[in-house]
Write an enzyme that holds these catalytic residues in place. Structure first.
Site, PDB file in Angstrom:
ATOM      1  N   ARG A   1      -9.987  -7.901  -5.183  1.00 43.31           N
ATOM      2  CA  ARG A   1      -9.784  -7.049  -6.216  1.00 43.31           C
ATOM      3  C   ARG A   1      -9.912  -7.551  -7.334  1.00 43.31           C
ATOM      4  O   ARG A   1      -9.431  -7.180  -8.580  1.00 43.31           O
ATOM      5  CB  ARG A   1      -8.317  -6.440  -6.263  1.00 43.31           C
ATOM      6  CG  ARG A   1      -8.033  -5.204  -5.141  1.00 43.31           C
ATOM      7  CD  ARG A   1      -8.590  -3.963  -5.332  1.00 43.31           C
ATOM      8  NE  ARG A   1      -8.397  -2.968  -4.312  1.00 43.31           N
ATOM      9  CZ  ARG A   1      -8.659  -3.116  -2.911  1.00 43.31           C
ATOM     10  NH1 ARG A   1      -9.596  -3.984  -2.676  1.00 43.31           N
ATOM     11  NH2 ARG A   1      -8.585  -2.288  -2.249  1.00 43.31           N
TER      12      ARG A   1
ATOM     13  N   GLU B   1      -2.307  -2.466  -9.829  1.00 45.05           N
ATOM     14  CA  GLU B   1      -3.673  -2.486  -9.472  1.00 45.05           C
ATOM     15  C   GLU B   1      -4.594  -1.528 -10.554  1.00 45.05           C
ATOM     16  O   GLU B   1      -5.736  -2.209 -11.014  1.00 45.05           O
ATOM     17  CB  GLU B   1      -4.046  -1.941  -7.971  1.00 45.05           C
ATOM     18  CG  GLU B   1      -5.165  -2.654  -7.388  1.00 45.05           C
ATOM     19  CD  GLU B   1      -6.405  -1.627  -6.920  1.00 45.05           C
ATOM     20  OE1 GLU B   1      -7.256  -1.899  -6.861  1.00 45.05           O
ATOM     21  OE2 GLU B   1      -5.906  -0.145  -7.109  1.00 45.05           O
TER      22      GLU B   1
ATOM     23  N   SER C   1      -4.108   2.983  -4.426  1.00 45.22           N
ATOM     24  CA  SER C   1      -2.890   1.850  -4.403  1.00 45.22           C
ATOM     25  C   SER C   1      -2.500   1.652  -5.910  1.00 45.22           C
ATOM     26  O   SER C   1      -3.280   1.121  -6.639  1.00 45.22           O
ATOM     27  CB  SER C   1      -3.396   0.595  -3.874  1.00 45.22           C
ATOM     28  OG  SER C   1      -3.980   0.787  -2.458  1.00 45.22           O
TER      29      SER C   1
HETATM   30  N1  EPU Z   1       2.330   0.620   5.312  1.00 49.24           N
HETATM   31  C1  EPU Z   1       3.683   1.207   5.096  1.00 49.24           C
HETATM   32  N2  EPU Z   1       3.956   2.184   4.679  1.00 49.24           N
HETATM   33  C2  EPU Z   1       2.818   3.129   4.308  1.00 49.24           C
HETATM   34  C3  EPU Z   1       1.516   2.586   4.483  1.00 49.24           C
HETATM   35  C4  EPU Z   1       1.181   1.515   5.114  1.00 49.24           C
HETATM   36  O1  EPU Z   1       4.475   0.250   5.620  1.00 49.24           O
HETATM   37  O2  EPU Z   1       3.290   4.136   3.585  1.00 49.24           O
HETATM   38  C5  EPU Z   1       2.238  -0.486   5.969  1.00 49.24           C
HETATM   39  C6  EPU Z   1       1.793  -0.492   7.526  1.00 49.24           C
HETATM   40  O3  EPU Z   1       2.216  -1.182   8.304  1.00 49.24           O
HETATM   41  C7  EPU Z   1       0.218  -0.987   7.314  1.00 49.24           C
HETATM   42  C8  EPU Z   1      -0.204  -1.725   6.180  1.00 49.24           C
HETATM   43  O4  EPU Z   1       1.090  -1.429   5.440  1.00 49.24           O
HETATM   44  O5  EPU Z   1      -0.026  -1.464   8.380  1.00 49.24           O
HETATM   45  C9  EPU Z   1      -1.405  -1.437   5.316  1.00 49.24           C
HETATM   46  O6  EPU Z   1      -1.439  -0.355   5.179  1.00 49.24           O
HETATM   47  P1  EPU Z   1      -3.142   0.265   4.845  1.00 49.24           P
HETATM   48  O7  EPU Z   1      -3.853   0.130   5.875  1.00 49.24           O
HETATM   49  O8  EPU Z   1      -3.046   1.837   4.539  1.00 49.24           O
HETATM   50  O9  EPU Z   1      -3.679  -0.611   3.687  1.00 49.24           O
HETATM   51  P2  EPU Z   1      -3.035  -1.118   2.308  1.00 49.24           P
HETATM   52  O10 EPU Z   1      -2.905  -2.616   2.419  1.00 49.24           O
HETATM   53  O11 EPU Z   1      -1.673  -0.339   2.094  1.00 49.24           O
HETATM   54  C10 EPU Z   1      -5.313  -1.595   1.307  1.00 49.24           C
HETATM   55  C11 EPU Z   1      -5.887  -1.231  -0.019  1.00 49.24           C
HETATM   56  C12 EPU Z   1      -6.624   0.209  -0.153  1.00 49.24           C
HETATM   57  C13 EPU Z   1      -7.450   0.373   1.172  1.00 49.24           C
HETATM   58  C14 EPU Z   1      -6.688  -0.183   2.596  1.00 49.24           C
HETATM   59  C15 EPU Z   1      -7.625  -0.073   3.809  1.00 49.24           C
HETATM   60  C16 EPU Z   1      -4.886  -2.541  -1.771  1.00 49.24           C
HETATM   61  C17 EPU Z   1      -4.051  -2.482  -2.873  1.00 49.24           C
HETATM   62  N3  EPU Z   1      -5.119  -1.467  -1.328  1.00 49.24           N
HETATM   63  O12 EPU Z   1      -4.165  -0.625   1.260  1.00 49.24           O
HETATM   64  O13 EPU Z   1      -7.343   0.154  -1.156  1.00 49.24           O
HETATM   65  O14 EPU Z   1      -7.892   1.411   1.352  1.00 49.24           O
HETATM   66  O15 EPU Z   1      -6.173  -1.587   2.460  1.00 49.24           O
HETATM   67  O16 EPU Z   1      -8.389  -1.248   3.747  1.00 49.24           O
HETATM   68  O17 EPU Z   1      -5.646  -3.693  -1.220  1.00 49.24           O
HETATM   69  C18 EPU Z   1      -7.088   1.145  -3.366  1.00 49.24           C
HETATM   70  O18 EPU Z   1      -7.223   0.072  -3.540  1.00 49.24           O
HETATM   71  O19 EPU Z   1      -6.699   1.939  -4.064  1.00 49.24           O
HETATM   72  C19 EPU Z   1      -7.166   1.401  -2.072  1.00 49.24           C
HETATM   73  C20 EPU Z   1      -6.702   2.674  -1.450  1.00 49.24           C
END
Ligand code: EPU
Length: 359
Positions: free
Chosen positions: A170, A353, A250
């Site tokens: 990022r 972010e 995010s």
């Molecule tokens: N999780 C929770 N609660 C939730 C959602 C997720 O506990 O409500 C936990 C789950 O265990 C899950 C983990 O968090 O396994 C990761 O969740 P997710 O796969 O949704 O990914 P993220 O790490 O929350 C990041 C990016 C997203 C991107 C996804 C998929 C950042 C800040 N965000 O989210 O990017 O779509 O990975 O690669 O790195 C953005 O930057 O706006 C964005 C949406």
């Protein structure tokens, strides 16, 4: 150049929040960008460059300067492989104002691999190298060939090869060391004609296995469709009338911490937080990225939590939403409450972010 005064900015953001721009101009040509920046400089005005508004929180008082909306359009593709034939590598030169999803769809229609996991992300092309947009196992840093930009310091257009963009999670030189210096006008992506889709993210792999049970290799379009479906289930796809997507995606970055810190955090619960690779580079050695959504939930916040008119999405804990008439101050109050609770519980300070404008 058509200048407008006191132009409301909220409609230009996915959050739907923010006061007016003192001055506002839309530039559809590189010459107009130069003209607008000269105009602002002569008057000593601050400049903010607006793309798709999908990663912004604009202050309630607005922005006391010139907001320049980049409206440059055009997608041009040419074969650029080592053999110069039509197979293998293709370079897509995409103007900064192009809608990102439109760009992704075009490359998939052409059967070029490299952007398929980045389907369904709101915003424009110009923003993608700035925050190194990434999702589901891909990030634009993997495929950016070069970035064309107007250098406000040298007052000249430059073309920066990917190696000079300082990409990280990022981050890039555009949002760190050289923040505010470059105005992106075009991004060149090096894609792979006929290449296989990237299936690196566990959640995506599982979803693909379910949708293609016969074991055949999924195509780019199929992977993109599954990514859109996953995003939609998380409220991370812009759908008219869907309250969960009045957000900036995010709101916090996933913190990158040392292995020791991760172990301490893991010891606080039976399951421990989901972990992801911290990324390449010496600075990431011995470090791990933790799911901020998990930390937030463990610190006591549930999906759908409200503080005034701001809230947490009902489908993804990492997205803060404008549940109606939220102000930027409401969102920051909620972000502060969450940040303080996570820090008190885990000793980790979450980083925001979205880009803050006018604060
Ligand atoms: N999780 C929770 N609660 C939730 C959602 C997720 O506990 O409500 C936990 C789950 O265990 C899950 C983990 O968090 O396994 C990761 O969740 P997710 O796969 O949704 O990914 P993220 O790490 O929350 C990041 C990016 C997203 C991107 C996804 C998929 C950042 C800040 N965000 O989210 O990017 O779509 O990975 O690669 O790195 C953005 O930057 O706006 C964005 C949406």
């Amino acid at each position: 150049m058509f200048l407008e005064e006191n132009k409301p900015l909220a409609p230009f953001t996915t959050f739907g929040i923010g006061g007016p721009a003192r001055w506002f101009v839309e530039a559809a040509l590189e010459d107009e960008i130069v003209e607008a920046t000269v105009w602002a400089r002569e008057r000593g005005l601050k400049l903010f460059v607006l793309g798709g508004g999908s990663n912004l929180l604009v202050a309630d008082a607005g922005f006391d300067g010139l907001v320049l909306r980049v409206g440059l359009l055009g997608i041009e593709a040419h074969a650029d492989g080592p053999t110069g034939d039509a197979f293998g590598e293709w370079v897509y030169r995409v103007a900064a104002g192009e809608d990102w999803e439109h760009c992704v769809r075009r490359t998939i229609e052409d059967n070029c691999a490299g952007l398929e996991c980045l389907a369904g992300i709101p915003g424009t092309v110009g923003g993608t190298p700035v925050q190194n947009v990434g999702a589901y196992g891909q990030e634009v840093a993997n495929v950016v060939d070069r970035v064309r930009a107007f250098d406000l310091k040298e007052r000249a257009f430059v073309e920066l090869p990917a190696a000079e963009c300082g990409f990280g999670y990022r981050r890039s030189r555009f949002n760190t060391t050289d923040r505010g210096r470059f105005l992106v006008t075009r991004v060149d992506y090096r894609l792979n004609l006929g290449g296989a889709p990237a299936l690196r993210y566990a959640e995506l792999q599982r979803a693909i296995e379910e949708s293609a049970r016969d074991g055949r290799q999924p195509g780019l379009a199929e992977v993109a469709a599954v990514v859109r479906r996953i995003r939609s289930a998380k409220g991370m796809l812009l759908v008219e009338g869907d309250a969960d997507c009045r957000s900036a995606g995010s709101f916090f970055k996933n913190p990158v911490v040392s292995e020791e810190q991760a172990a301490r955090i893991a010891a606080t619960s039976a399951q421990g937080p989901p972990r992801f690779p911290a990324g390449p580079g010496a600075e990431n050695a011995g470090r791990v990225k933790l799911a901020a959504a998990w930390l937030i939930e463990q610190a006591g916040f549930e999906k759908g939590y409200r503080l005034g008119a701001a809230g947490i999405s009902s489908r993804h804990t990492l997205a803060l939403v404008n549940s109606g008439e939220a102000s930027a101050a409401d969102v920051l109050a909620l972000a502060g409450q969450i940040g303080d609770a996570v820090e008190a519980r885990f000793g980790v300070r979450l980083e925001m972010e979205p880009v803050l404008v006018g604060f």
